[in-house]
Design a protein around this motif. Structure first.
Motif, mmCIF file in Angstrom:
data_model
loop_
_atom_site.group_PDB
_atom_site.id
_atom_site.type_symbol
_atom_site.label_atom_id
_atom_site.label_comp_id
_atom_site.label_asym_id
_atom_site.label_seq_id
_atom_site.Cartn_x
_atom_site.Cartn_y
_atom_site.Cartn_z
ATOM 1 N N MET A 1 -2.773 10.271 7.179
ATOM 2 C CA MET A 1 -3.677 10.629 6.088
ATOM 3 C C MET A 1 -3.797 9.448 5.125
ATOM 4 S SD MET A 1 -3.431 13.730 3.307
ATOM 5 C CE MET A 1 -2.004 13.048 2.473
ATOM 6 N N ILE A 2 -5.001 9.153 4.720
ATOM 7 C CA ILE A 2 -5.237 8.084 3.758
ATOM 8 C C ILE A 2 -5.149 8.653 2.344
ATOM 9 C CG2 ILE A 2 -6.926 6.432 2.885
ATOM 10 C CD1 ILE A 2 -7.899 6.078 5.723
ATOM 11 N N ARG A 3 -4.388 7.972 1.506
ATOM 12 C CA ARG A 3 -4.202 8.407 0.126
ATOM 13 C C ARG A 3 -4.600 7.267 -0.801
ATOM 14 N NH1 ARG A 3 1.950 10.302 0.042
ATOM 15 N NH2 ARG A 3 1.352 11.095 -2.004
ATOM 16 N N GLY A 4 -5.115 7.620 -1.970
ATOM 17 C CA GLY A 4 -5.506 6.585 -2.910
ATOM 18 C C GLY A 4 -5.794 7.160 -4.280
ATOM 19 N N HIS A 5 -5.962 6.260 -5.234
ATOM 20 C CA HIS A 5 -6.177 6.697 -6.609
ATOM 21 C C HIS A 5 -6.846 5.581 -7.395
ATOM 22 C CE1 HIS A 5 -5.454 9.100 -10.193
ATOM 23 N NE2 HIS A 5 -4.888 8.071 -10.782
ATOM 24 N N LEU A 6 -7.804 5.948 -8.226
ATOM 25 C CA LEU A 6 -8.382 5.031 -9.199
ATOM 26 C C LEU A 6 -7.607 5.206 -10.504
ATOM 27 C CD1 LEU A 6 -12.192 5.547 -8.530
ATOM 28 C CD2 LEU A 6 -10.847 3.518 -7.986
ATOM 29 N N ASP A 7 -6.974 4.127 -10.978
ATOM 30 C CA ASP A 7 -6.118 4.236 -12.156
ATOM 31 C C ASP A 7 -6.873 4.038 -13.461
ATOM 32 O OD1 ASP A 7 -3.949 4.662 -10.523
ATOM 33 O OD2 ASP A 7 -3.310 2.571 -10.525
ATOM 34 N N ALA A 8 -7.593 2.909 -13.564
ATOM 35 C CA ALA A 8 -8.215 2.583 -14.848
ATOM 36 C C ALA A 8 -9.194 1.432 -14.689
ATOM 37 C CB ALA A 8 -7.139 2.204 -15.879
ATOM 38 N N LEU A 9 -10.017 1.264 -15.702
ATOM 39 C CA LEU A 9 -10.845 0.078 -15.863
ATOM 40 C C LEU A 9 -10.100 -0.877 -16.802
ATOM 41 C CD1 LEU A 9 -14.225 1.902 -16.524
ATOM 42 C CD2 LEU A 9 -13.376 1.035 -14.338
ATOM 43 N N THR A 10 -10.471 -2.152 -16.775
ATOM 44 C CA THR A 10 -9.840 -3.121 -17.674
ATOM 45 C C THR A 10 -10.900 -3.733 -18.572
ATOM 46 O OG1 THR A 10 -10.093 -5.175 -16.425
ATOM 47 C CG2 THR A 10 -8.327 -3.687 -15.728
ATOM 48 N N PRO A 11 -10.491 -4.243 -19.734
ATOM 49 C CA PRO A 11 -11.472 -4.781 -20.686
ATOM 50 C C PRO A 11 -12.337 -5.908 -20.125
ATOM 51 C CG PRO A 11 -9.361 -4.438 -21.760
ATOM 52 C CD PRO A 11 -9.128 -4.197 -20.298
ATOM 53 N N GLY A 13 -13.533 -6.078 -17.090
ATOM 54 C CA GLY A 13 -14.479 -5.631 -16.074
ATOM 55 C C GLY A 13 -13.926 -5.442 -14.684
ATOM 56 N N PHE A 14 -12.656 -5.095 -14.579
ATOM 57 C CA PHE A 14 -12.058 -4.799 -13.289
ATOM 58 C C PHE A 14 -11.761 -3.300 -13.184
ATOM 59 C CE2 PHE A 14 -11.073 -9.247 -13.954
ATOM 60 C CZ PHE A 14 -11.212 -9.807 -12.693
ATOM 61 N N VAL A 15 -11.669 -2.823 -11.942
ATOM 62 C CA VAL A 15 -11.191 -1.471 -11.684
ATOM 63 C C VAL A 15 -9.895 -1.605 -10.885
ATOM 64 C CG1 VAL A 15 -12.637 -1.266 -9.597
ATOM 65 C CG2 VAL A 15 -11.724 0.794 -10.699
ATOM 66 N N GLU A 16 -8.887 -0.828 -11.271
ATOM 67 C CA GLU A 16 -7.570 -0.922 -10.657
ATOM 68 C C GLU A 16 -7.186 0.407 -10.016
ATOM 69 O OE1 GLU A 16 -5.530 -4.211 -13.633
ATOM 70 O OE2 GLU A 16 -5.157 -2.075 -13.984
ATOM 71 N N GLY A 17 -6.387 0.331 -8.963
ATOM 72 C CA GLY A 17 -5.902 1.529 -8.298
ATOM 73 C C GLY A 17 -5.063 1.173 -7.095
ATOM 74 N N TRP A 18 -4.916 2.124 -6.187
ATOM 75 C CA TRP A 18 -4.130 1.893 -4.971
ATOM 76 C C TRP A 18 -4.656 2.752 -3.837
ATOM 77 C CZ3 TRP A 18 -1.965 6.450 -3.375
ATOM 78 C CH2 TRP A 18 -1.724 7.422 -4.347
ATOM 79 N N CYS A 19 -4.356 2.349 -2.583
ATOM 80 C CA CYS A 19 -4.821 3.076 -1.409
ATOM 81 C C CYS A 19 -4.006 2.639 -0.196
ATOM 82 C CB CYS A 19 -6.304 2.790 -1.170
ATOM 83 S SG CYS A 19 -7.080 3.831 0.100
ATOM 84 N N PHE A 20 -3.568 3.594 0.614
ATOM 85 C CA PHE A 20 -2.825 3.264 1.831
ATOM 86 C C PHE A 20 -2.930 4.405 2.832
ATOM 87 C CE2 PHE A 20 0.197 5.843 -0.405
ATOM 88 C CZ PHE A 20 1.043 6.396 0.556
ATOM 89 N N ASP A 21 -2.549 4.103 4.068
ATOM 90 C CA ASP A 21 -2.563 5.063 5.168
ATOM 91 C C ASP A 21 -1.139 5.539 5.411
ATOM 92 O OD1 ASP A 21 -2.731 6.446 7.579
ATOM 93 O OD2 ASP A 21 -4.135 5.050 8.486
ATOM 94 N N ASP A 22 -0.889 6.832 5.253
ATOM 95 C CA ASP A 22 0.446 7.391 5.465
ATOM 96 C C ASP A 22 0.988 7.071 6.852
ATOM 97 O OD1 ASP A 22 1.685 8.619 3.310
ATOM 98 O OD2 ASP A 22 0.404 10.381 3.427
ATOM 99 N N GLU A 23 0.124 7.074 7.853
ATOM 100 C CA GLU A 23 0.568 6.874 9.230
ATOM 101 C C GLU A 23 0.782 5.406 9.570
ATOM 102 O OE1 GLU A 23 -2.172 8.845 11.786
ATOM 103 O OE2 GLU A 23 -1.739 10.842 10.978
ATOM 104 N N GLU A 24 0.121 4.506 8.857
ATOM 105 C CA GLU A 24 0.287 3.062 9.061
ATOM 106 C C GLU A 24 0.411 2.384 7.694
ATOM 107 O OE1 GLU A 24 -2.131 1.265 12.424
ATOM 108 O OE2 GLU A 24 -3.377 2.999 11.910
ATOM 109 N N PRO A 25 1.552 2.575 7.022
ATOM 110 C CA PRO A 25 1.667 2.103 5.636
ATOM 111 C C PRO A 25 1.652 0.593 5.480
ATOM 112 C CG PRO A 25 3.773 2.907 6.448
ATOM 113 C CD PRO A 25 2.748 3.313 7.465
ATOM 114 N N ASP A 26 1.882 -0.165 6.572
ATOM 115 C CA ASP A 26 1.849 -1.618 6.449
ATOM 116 C C ASP A 26 0.481 -2.198 6.810
ATOM 117 O OD1 ASP A 26 2.607 -0.594 8.954
ATOM 118 O OD2 ASP A 26 3.319 -2.528 9.641
ATOM 119 N N ARG A 27 -0.524 -1.338 6.991
ATOM 120 C CA ARG A 27 -1.875 -1.804 7.296
ATOM 121 C C ARG A 27 -2.678 -1.916 6.004
ATOM 122 N NH1 ARG A 27 -6.966 0.653 9.040
ATOM 123 N NH2 ARG A 27 -6.073 2.720 8.748
ATOM 124 N N THR A 28 -3.354 -3.046 5.824
ATOM 125 C CA THR A 28 -4.181 -3.245 4.642
ATOM 126 C C THR A 28 -5.519 -2.547 4.815
ATOM 127 O OG1 THR A 28 -3.168 -5.375 4.166
ATOM 128 C CG2 THR A 28 -5.337 -4.963 3.210
#
Length: 212
Positions: A1-11, A13-28
């Motif tokens: 299962m792919i999991r991810g989250h949008l955390d915040a914007l930055t002053p 002009g960036f957007v930050e967060g995280w995302c990974f695949d539970d079944e292949e956690p070392d895959r980008t």
């Protein structure tokens, strides 16, 4: 299962967060941030290290992203944004309005700070601690001697000597030393500090312990 989250914007002009695949956690994973109308506002890869993600074993810690938005930050802050993984055409998170993160932006006014923003470089050996299962898998597949040799080349830039095999081989075999523990010992050695090296990060093609 792919999991991810949008955390915040930055002053800036960036957007930050995280995302990974539970079944292949070392895959980008490639990621997209879209507007409610489906317009692509930011794109890139979830391949940055964050200690908080490593602590909870999300993607071995190497699954964060910081992407430049294609519209002014004020406009992005006024609309709900959604996170997607394009290769699966999968929405990871329901659209929502993000806060603008308070505080100063990280500066890049020294070589070490510039390197810290490079996803292909490991800033400190501790950033590989959560990669223990990948190192264990490499040693199981290739054998203890091959793992020690690879560890020496990775950290010290040279082949292992007979003393290294004689000292570390039995410790790894007995479980008295973990594969990550060997990397940490080599990185703490006088030899490494005399000739420090930038080590390839797990998301770099030069990372020698990746799955075959």
């Amino acid at each position: 299962m792919i999991r991810g989250h949008l955390d915040a914007l930055t002053p800036l002009g960036f957007v930050e967060g995280w995302c990974f695949d539970d079944e292949e956690p070392d895959r980008t994973l490639p990621v997209l941030v879209r507007s409610p109308e489906g317009e692509e506002l930011a794109a890139g890869h979830a391949n940055l290290f964050r200690a908080d993600l490593a602590n909870v074993r999300f993607g071995h810690g190497w699954c964060a992203f910081r992407l430049r938005l294609s519209l002014p930050i004020e406009d992005a802050a006024a609309m709900p944004l959604e996170l997607c993984v394009p290769e699966h055409e999968q929405k990871i998170e329901s659209p929502r309005v993000l806060p603008i993160r308070a505080g100063a932006e990280p500066s890049c006014n020294t070589i070490s700070k510039v390197i810290a923003t490079d996803p292909t470089v490991t800033g400190a050996i501790e950033q590989l601690r959560a990669y223990g299962p990948v190192l264990e898998s490499f040693m199981t597949r290739r054998g203890i001697d091959d793992f020690i040799h690879t560890a020496y080349v990775y950290v010290l830039g040279r082949p292992v000597d007979l003393d290294g095999l004689a000292i570390y081989g039995p410790l790894l075999e007995m479980g008295a030393l973990s594969p990550y523990g060997l990397l940490a010992l080599l990185a703490a050695s006088d030899e490494f500090h005399a000739r420090p090296r930038f080590l390839a990060a797990p998301n770099s093609p030069a990372f020698v312990f990746r799955r075959s």
